[in-house]
Design a protein around this motif. Structure first.
Motif, PDB file in Angstrom:
ATOM      1  N   ILE A 194       5.287  -2.688  -4.088  1.00  0.00           N
ATOM      2  CA  ILE A 194       6.006  -2.029  -5.176  1.00  0.00           C
ATOM      3  C   ILE A 194       7.462  -2.467  -5.135  1.00  0.00           C
ATOM      4  O   ILE A 194       8.112  -2.430  -4.095  1.00  0.00           O
ATOM      5  CB  ILE A 194       5.892  -0.497  -5.044  1.00  0.00           C
ATOM      6  N   GLY A 195       7.964  -2.916  -6.274  1.00  0.00           N
ATOM      7  CA  GLY A 195       9.325  -3.417  -6.349  1.00  0.00           C
ATOM      8  C   GLY A 195       9.426  -4.912  -6.189  1.00  0.00           C
ATOM      9  O   GLY A 195      10.505  -5.489  -6.365  1.00  0.00           O
ATOM     10  N   VAL A 196       8.297  -5.548  -5.858  1.00  0.00           N
ATOM     11  CA  VAL A 196       8.264  -7.010  -5.719  1.00  0.00           C
ATOM     12  C   VAL A 196       7.178  -7.587  -6.628  1.00  0.00           C
ATOM     13  O   VAL A 196       7.465  -8.320  -7.574  1.00  0.00           O
ATOM     14  CB  VAL A 196       8.015  -7.442  -4.259  1.00  0.00           C
ATOM     15  N   HIS A 197       5.925  -7.221  -6.343  1.00  0.00           N
ATOM     16  CA  HIS A 197       4.801  -7.706  -7.146  1.00  0.00           C
ATOM     17  C   HIS A 197       4.511  -6.808  -8.344  1.00  0.00           C
ATOM     18  O   HIS A 197       3.889  -7.236  -9.309  1.00  0.00           O
ATOM     19  CB  HIS A 197       3.531  -7.803  -6.287  1.00  0.00           C
ATOM     20  N   ARG A 198       4.893  -5.551  -8.230  1.00  0.00           N
ATOM     21  CA  ARG A 198       4.742  -4.595  -9.333  1.00  0.00           C
ATOM     22  C   ARG A 198       6.016  -3.773  -9.432  1.00  0.00           C
ATOM     23  O   ARG A 198       6.797  -3.718  -8.501  1.00  0.00           O
ATOM     24  CB  ARG A 198       3.516  -3.688  -9.135  1.00  0.00           C
ATOM     25  N   ASP A 199       6.226  -3.144 -10.599  1.00  0.00           N
ATOM     26  CA  ASP A 199       7.493  -2.457 -10.839  1.00  0.00           C
ATOM     27  C   ASP A 199       7.742  -1.343  -9.829  1.00  0.00           C
ATOM     28  O   ASP A 199       6.827  -0.625  -9.417  1.00  0.00           O
ATOM     29  CB  ASP A 199       7.538  -1.916 -12.263  1.00  0.00           C
ATOM     30  N   GLY A 200       9.035  -1.222  -9.460  1.00  0.00           N
ATOM     31  CA  GLY A 200       9.410  -0.343  -8.367  1.00  0.00           C
ATOM     32  C   GLY A 200      10.185   0.888  -8.767  1.00  0.00           C
ATOM     33  O   GLY A 200      10.087   1.379  -9.900  1.00  0.00           O
ATOM     34  N   GLY A 201      11.001   1.375  -7.841  1.00  0.00           N
ATOM     35  CA  GLY A 201      11.588   2.702  -7.936  1.00  0.00           C
ATOM     36  C   GLY A 201      13.001   2.785  -8.471  1.00  0.00           C
ATOM     37  O   GLY A 201      13.570   3.879  -8.507  1.00  0.00           O
ATOM     38  N   PHE A 202      13.608   1.663  -8.900  1.00  0.00           N
ATOM     39  CA  PHE A 202      14.927   1.745  -9.525  1.00  0.00           C
ATOM     40  C   PHE A 202      14.727   2.095 -10.993  1.00  0.00           C
ATOM     41  O   PHE A 202      15.056   1.344 -11.902  1.00  0.00           O
ATOM     42  CB  PHE A 202      15.683   0.429  -9.382  1.00  0.00           C
ATOM     43  N   SER A 203      14.157   3.251 -11.199  1.00  0.00           N
ATOM     44  CA  SER A 203      13.785   3.712 -12.530  1.00  0.00           C
ATOM     45  C   SER A 203      13.721   5.236 -12.481  1.00  0.00           C
ATOM     46  O   SER A 203      13.468   5.814 -11.421  1.00  0.00           O
ATOM     47  CB  SER A 203      12.420   3.125 -12.916  1.00  0.00           C
ATOM     48  N   GLU A 204      13.936   5.878 -13.615  1.00  0.00           N
ATOM     49  CA  GLU A 204      13.918   7.337 -13.607  1.00  0.00           C
ATOM     50  C   GLU A 204      12.524   7.889 -13.311  1.00  0.00           C
ATOM     51  O   GLU A 204      12.387   8.992 -12.776  1.00  0.00           O
ATOM     52  CB  GLU A 204      14.443   7.871 -14.933  1.00  0.00           C
ATOM     53  N   TYR A 205      11.506   7.115 -13.643  1.00  0.00           N
ATOM     54  CA  TYR A 205      10.122   7.491 -13.322  1.00  0.00           C
ATOM     55  C   TYR A 205       9.403   6.260 -12.782  1.00  0.00           C
ATOM     56  O   TYR A 205       9.648   5.136 -13.235  1.00  0.00           O
ATOM     57  CB  TYR A 205       9.374   8.004 -14.562  1.00  0.00           C
ATOM     58  N   ALA A 206       8.504   6.465 -11.834  1.00  0.00           N
ATOM     59  CA  ALA A 206       7.720   5.366 -11.268  1.00  0.00           C
ATOM     60  C   ALA A 206       6.343   5.886 -10.892  1.00  0.00           C
ATOM     61  O   ALA A 206       6.192   7.040 -10.480  1.00  0.00           O
ATOM     62  CB  ALA A 206       8.422   4.777 -10.045  1.00  0.00           C
ATOM     63  N   CYS A 207       5.340   5.021 -11.016  1.00  0.00           N
ATOM     64  CA  CYS A 207       3.960   5.383 -10.650  1.00  0.00           C
ATOM     65  C   CYS A 207       3.534   4.641  -9.390  1.00  0.00           C
ATOM     66  O   CYS A 207       3.978   3.519  -9.135  1.00  0.00           O
ATOM     67  CB  CYS A 207       3.003   5.055 -11.794  1.00  0.00           C
ATOM     68  N   ALA A 208       2.662   5.290  -8.628  1.00  0.00           N
ATOM     69  CA  ALA A 208       2.155   4.698  -7.388  1.00  0.00           C
ATOM     70  C   ALA A 208       0.798   5.317  -7.075  1.00  0.00           C
ATOM     71  O   ALA A 208       0.492   6.430  -7.528  1.00  0.00           O
ATOM     72  CB  ALA A 208       3.118   4.960  -6.235  1.00  0.00           C
ATOM     73  N   PRO A 209      -0.034   4.608  -6.306  1.00  0.00           N
ATOM     74  CA  PRO A 209      -1.301   5.214  -5.877  1.00  0.00           C
ATOM     75  C   PRO A 209      -1.045   6.516  -5.132  1.00  0.00           C
ATOM     76  O   PRO A 209      -0.084   6.624  -4.354  1.00  0.00           O
ATOM     77  CB  PRO A 209      -1.897   4.145  -4.944  1.00  0.00           C
ATOM     78  N   THR A 210      -1.897   7.502  -5.347  1.00  0.00           N
ATOM     79  CA  THR A 210      -1.686   8.818  -4.717  1.00  0.00           C
ATOM     80  C   THR A 210      -1.667   8.720  -3.194  1.00  0.00           C
ATOM     81  O   THR A 210      -0.932   9.460  -2.535  1.00  0.00           O
ATOM     82  CB  THR A 210      -2.765   9.813  -5.188  1.00  0.00           C
ATOM     83  N   ARG A 211      -2.435   7.792  -2.620  1.00  0.00           N
ATOM     84  CA  ARG A 211      -2.450   7.658  -1.163  1.00  0.00           C
ATOM     85  C   ARG A 211      -1.126   7.104  -0.624  1.00  0.00           C
ATOM     86  O   ARG A 211      -0.862   7.186   0.575  1.00  0.00           O
ATOM     87  CB  ARG A 211      -3.606   6.750  -0.717  1.00  0.00           C
ATOM     88  N   ASN A 212      -0.307   6.524  -1.495  1.00  0.00           N
ATOM     89  CA  ASN A 212       0.985   5.975  -1.077  1.00  0.00           C
ATOM     90  C   ASN A 212       2.112   6.995  -1.156  1.00  0.00           C
ATOM     91  O   ASN A 212       3.240   6.689  -0.775  1.00  0.00           O
ATOM     92  CB  ASN A 212       1.350   4.762  -1.933  1.00  0.00           C
TER      93      ASN A 212
END
Length: 339
Positions: free
Chosen positions: A109-127
């Protein structure tokens, strides 16, 4: 929502984007704080070979779950969470032996897929790992950097009787110093760097002995003092370091490499095998978040010592440039999304 997007190398913009909807198995996080890492700067400058553009950067971030996708328990909404950026397939050989950080289909996240320098971000629940209320937001943002130290330490297995040598007193080196001292109780920690201010940071974070090897010959200093390190961590990753570390190491020593250089280095096989030295490399983290959260809960590490600057999102370019250029007073820089 506002997102920090590197459209192409050297071109950063703050874009207005639609708020993402979490997909099956995902959570959406309202980001509260995010940390700047060297890899973010490398993507900004076009020096990260893994990045694809355009990209929302940021892999160190903390926030509140405000929505969940299909298959995720709705009770997760409202949780304070930190995100593990390692997204793995779960079924390849590395994943099967507990090393998802080198998954054959690895996405970061943040390299291959969009990351957390955003007001909202999505990620797998296990992460998404729950952060207890006892850990403040700023310190929670530091969990990911400390997982890097936890990962190399898990391989090196530090012991109280080790004589540790750490090359580099940047953020990676400082997290390792704190872990060696506060978690593993290593009695002797020596740190080499070429920036006096960084060496002072190393001392404040637990180093017993600091050596400015700008003009001093590190090998000669250790020889005169009769020191043969039993555990060496390369947190600077210049190609000249590993050959020197092998030469300096005690028989039966362990050496850990925390990063990488594309430049080749020449190693003498005899100097490795004659002392039966073990050499470990480390990339990202292999599910070390619960471990680091416990370290913070138990006050074994002190992430607040590493946070030197904080900026609102709108000043992200200033924050990146400061992190990149000011190695004397700057350690960890956070973006504050609440401002």
């Amino acid at each position: 929502m506002k997102s920090v997007v590197i459209q192409q190398p050297e071109k950063l913009v703050i874009e207005d984007r639609p708020i993402p909807q979490p997909q099956t198995g995902e959570v959406r996080v309202r980001v509260r704080r995010a940390g700047i890492c060297g890899s973010d700067v490398h993507i900004f400058r076009g020096h990260n070979p893994f990045a694809k553009y355009p990209r929302v950067i940021g892999h160190e971030f903390f926030g509140i779950i405000d929505a969940v996708g299909e298959g995720v328990d709705t009770s997760r909404q409202g949780e304070r969470v930190v995100i593990d950026p390692v997204v793995s397939c779960g079924h390849c050989y590395p994943c099967s032996i507990g090393r998802p950080n080198v998954c054959t289909e690895l996405q970061v996240i943040g390299v291959h897929r969009d990351g957390g320098f955003s007001e909202y971000a999505c990620a797998p629940t296990r992460n998404a790992y729950v952060v207890p209320d006892s850990i403040p937001e700023a310190e929670a943002t530091m969990i990911e950097p400390f997982t890097i130290a936890a990962n190399i330490c898990a391989q090196l297995k530090p012991q109280p009787n080790d004589v540790a040598l750490v090359y580099g007193a940047g953020p990676m080196g400082l997290t390792v110093i704190q872990a060696l001292r506060g978690v593993y109780g290593v009695a002797t920690i020596i740190v080499a760097d070429r920036i006096p201010e960084r060496l002072q940071m190393a001392q404040a974070n637990g180093a017993d002995r600091i050596i400015d090897n700008t003009h001093l010959d590190l090998a000669e200093v250790l020889k005169q003092e009769g020191i043969r390190p039993t555990l060496i961590v390369d947190a600077a990753c210049h190609p000249s370091i590993l050959p020197q570390a092998i030469a300096l190491a005690s028989p039966a020593a362990r050496i850990g490499i925390m990063g990488f250089s594309s430049e080749p280095c020449v190693l003498n096989q005899q100097s490795i095998t004659s002392k039966e030295i073990s050499i470990f490399s480390s990339r990202l983290n292999s599910a070390r978040f619960p471990q680091v959260i416990e370290w913070m809960k138990e006050k074994k590490i002190h992430p607040e010592k590493l946070i030197t600057h904080s900026f609102p999102l709108k000043h992200v370019t200033d924050a990146l440039v400061l992190f990149e250029q000011d190695q004397k007073t700057c350690c960890k820089v956070l973006l504050d999304f609440s401002e």
